[in-house]
Write an enzyme that holds these catalytic residues in place. Structure first.
Site, PDB file in Angstrom:
ATOM      1  N   SER A   1     -21.067   8.240  17.125  1.00 18.04           N
ATOM      2  CA  SER A   1     -21.707   7.071  16.519  1.00 18.04           C
ATOM      3  C   SER A   1     -20.930   6.393  15.408  1.00 18.04           C
ATOM      4  O   SER A   1     -21.352   5.356  14.908  1.00 18.04           O
ATOM      5  CB  SER A   1     -23.095   7.458  15.991  1.00 18.04           C
TER       6      SER A   1
ATOM      7  N   LYS B   1     -26.298   3.006   6.385  1.00 20.09           N
ATOM      8  CA  LYS B   1     -27.063   3.182   7.617  1.00 20.09           C
ATOM      9  C   LYS B   1     -28.501   3.571   7.297  1.00 20.09           C
ATOM     10  O   LYS B   1     -28.750   4.416   6.428  1.00 20.09           O
ATOM     11  CB  LYS B   1     -26.388   4.253   8.476  1.00 20.09           C
TER      12      LYS B   1
ATOM     13  N   SER C   1     -24.653   4.997  17.263  1.00 19.07           N
ATOM     14  CA  SER C   1     -25.894   4.487  16.707  1.00 19.07           C
ATOM     15  C   SER C   1     -25.707   3.748  15.382  1.00 19.07           C
ATOM     16  O   SER C   1     -26.641   3.138  14.871  1.00 19.07           O
ATOM     17  CB  SER C   1     -26.867   5.653  16.482  1.00 19.07           C
TER      18      SER C   1
END
Length: 433
Positions: A176, A83, A152
């Protein structure tokens, strides 16, 4: 050459466990696996848009280095997505914001360093919502490009679901990791708070932030967990008996769509048929108040963490994030302390309320992934457990009316992560997923 290319294309669909075993035994090379993943990215990235940065030459160089090493490590040749709020020394880390365009950290985050030391190949950086918040970016759901993959950790989840990588790193402050994993039909794991180091991970709300994993199998979650903790890999033994399961619908049950209710109820029926003891489980009344204070804690801690960006680059933040930070700035410290006291009191109470249950079965999302890429979905069914610091996992066991994935959520007591892995495998066997 054509046969080698076909073999590489097949390798991208293997699990991390299968890849590490195959590379270590010499059945195939890390380079072939990495090429297979890169080929998949080349074929599907225009539709899925999971990646913020990917350099095929860099990825293949890492793979060749693994192939040239005698001791290939626990994650021998396993491609991993990272990420894009997690530092990487050889790739940009952009935080999903123009403020950090081209930013190059000098060192890897602790989690990335651990993965490299275990022989993993860092394939690239995956798309994140702006600063791991709610402002979405470009990633689409691999099952339906007209729908969100969730956020996210949008890119990490989509990349795993689309067979671009077998595993990827995500983070969870609200939901997330688990929410996008449910929307995309894969396994998502949020460990007990503070299990994995967050050094080198951009902070959101530091009393909640947790590094998590996206994978396609529970075995892969265990494998990568062992690498991140630098411990001998010993998968959790099978359950000695069927588990005692608390059916925890929560006060939000009536807000869940029919497919989520069906996923939980059918899972409970299947677990009961396989020998589990199912008990209705209700959380104490004050736990419902957590929903009222989560936003306060999140906003206040984000405002503290992003004081520099607010002071110097406020105009480059999205309107949504500006509003969140302003709310945090305007929140009196005493109100924040009251919210923290409630959260910490509920955590203590949580460890005393499992009442003989090995695990809780509870909803993970409202329903199927919402239509559109702007709304990444509600975190309410995940955020409760994030606040309580307990380990949770979502398992892909159901589909909704549009044929899209809907998961369930299993919750274990604090630090009972290893037991959660065994119960998760038992649950998948019981459901036949």
């Amino acid at each position: 050459m054509r046969r080698k290319r076909e073999m590489a294309a097949d390798l991208n669909s293997l699990s991390a466990t299968e890849i590490s075993s195959g590379v270590a035994s010499g059945s195939f090379t890390a380079e072939a696996v990495t090429q297979g993943c890169l080929d998949r990215v080349a074929t599907r990235e225009d539709a899925v848009m999971a990646w913020e940065f990917i350099d095929p030459d860099l990825a293949l160089a890492q793979a060749r280095a693994v192939d040239a090493t005698a001791d290939k490590g626990l994650l021998a040749g396993v491609p991993v997505g990272v990420k894009d709020i997690i530092d990487t020394r050889d790739m940009p880390t952009g935080m999903g914001s123009p403020i950090y365009d081209g930013y190059r950290p000098q060192t890897d985050a602790s989690c990335v360093a651990r993965l490299r030391a275990a022989g993993a190949v860092i394939l690239g950086k995956t798309v994140t919502c702006e600063f791991a918040g709610l402002t979405s970016r470009k990633t689409a759901n691999p099952h339906d490009p007209a729908r969100t993959p969730g956020g996210s950790s949008s890119g990490s989840c989509a990349a795993v679901a689309d067979n671009m990588v077998p595993v990827a790193l995500g983070t969870q402050t609200g939901g997330s990791v688990l929410r996008p994993s449910s929307y995309c039909g894969i396994v998502g794991f949020k460990p007990s708070f503070d299990t994995f180091s967050l050094k080198g991970v951009f902070p959101a709300a530091e009393s909640l932030d947790t590094l998590g994993l996206h994978a396609r199998t529970v075995d892969d979650v265990e494998l990568v967990t062992s690498a991140l903790l630098a411990k001998d890999h010993q998968p959790a033994p099978d359950m000695p008996r069927p588990p005692v399961v608390g059916l925890c619908k929560t006060w939000m049950w009536d807000d869940a769509q029919a497919e989520t209710q069906q996923a939980v109820e059918k899972a409970a029926d299947a677990m009961n048929a396989a020998g589990a003891t199912i008990r209705d489980f209700e959380l104490p009344e004050e736990f419902e108040w957590l929903a009222d204070v989560r936003g306060r804690i999140n906003a206040r801690e984000r405002a503290v963490a992003m004081a520099g960006e607010w002071a110097n680059d406020k105009d480059r933040l999205s309107e949504q994030l500006q509003n969140t930070l302003q709310y945090g700035i305007d929140t009196p410290f005493e109100d924040y302390l009251d919210a923290m006291y409630l959260m910490e009191t509920c955590r203590v109470r949580m460890n005393q309320t499992f009442e003989g249950c090995d695990v809780l079965l509870t909803p993970v999302v409202d329903g199927e992934a919402p239509v559109g890429l702007t709304d990444t979905g509600s975190p309410r069914f995940q955020a409760l457990w994030t606040m309580l610091h307990v380990p949770t996992i979502t398992l892909p066991v159901h589909t909704g009316p549009s044929g899209l994935p809907v998961g369930i959520q299993l919750v274990a007591p604090y630090r009972a992560d290893r037991a959660l892995m065994a119960i998760s495998r038992w649950t998948l066997d019981a459901i036949g997923a």
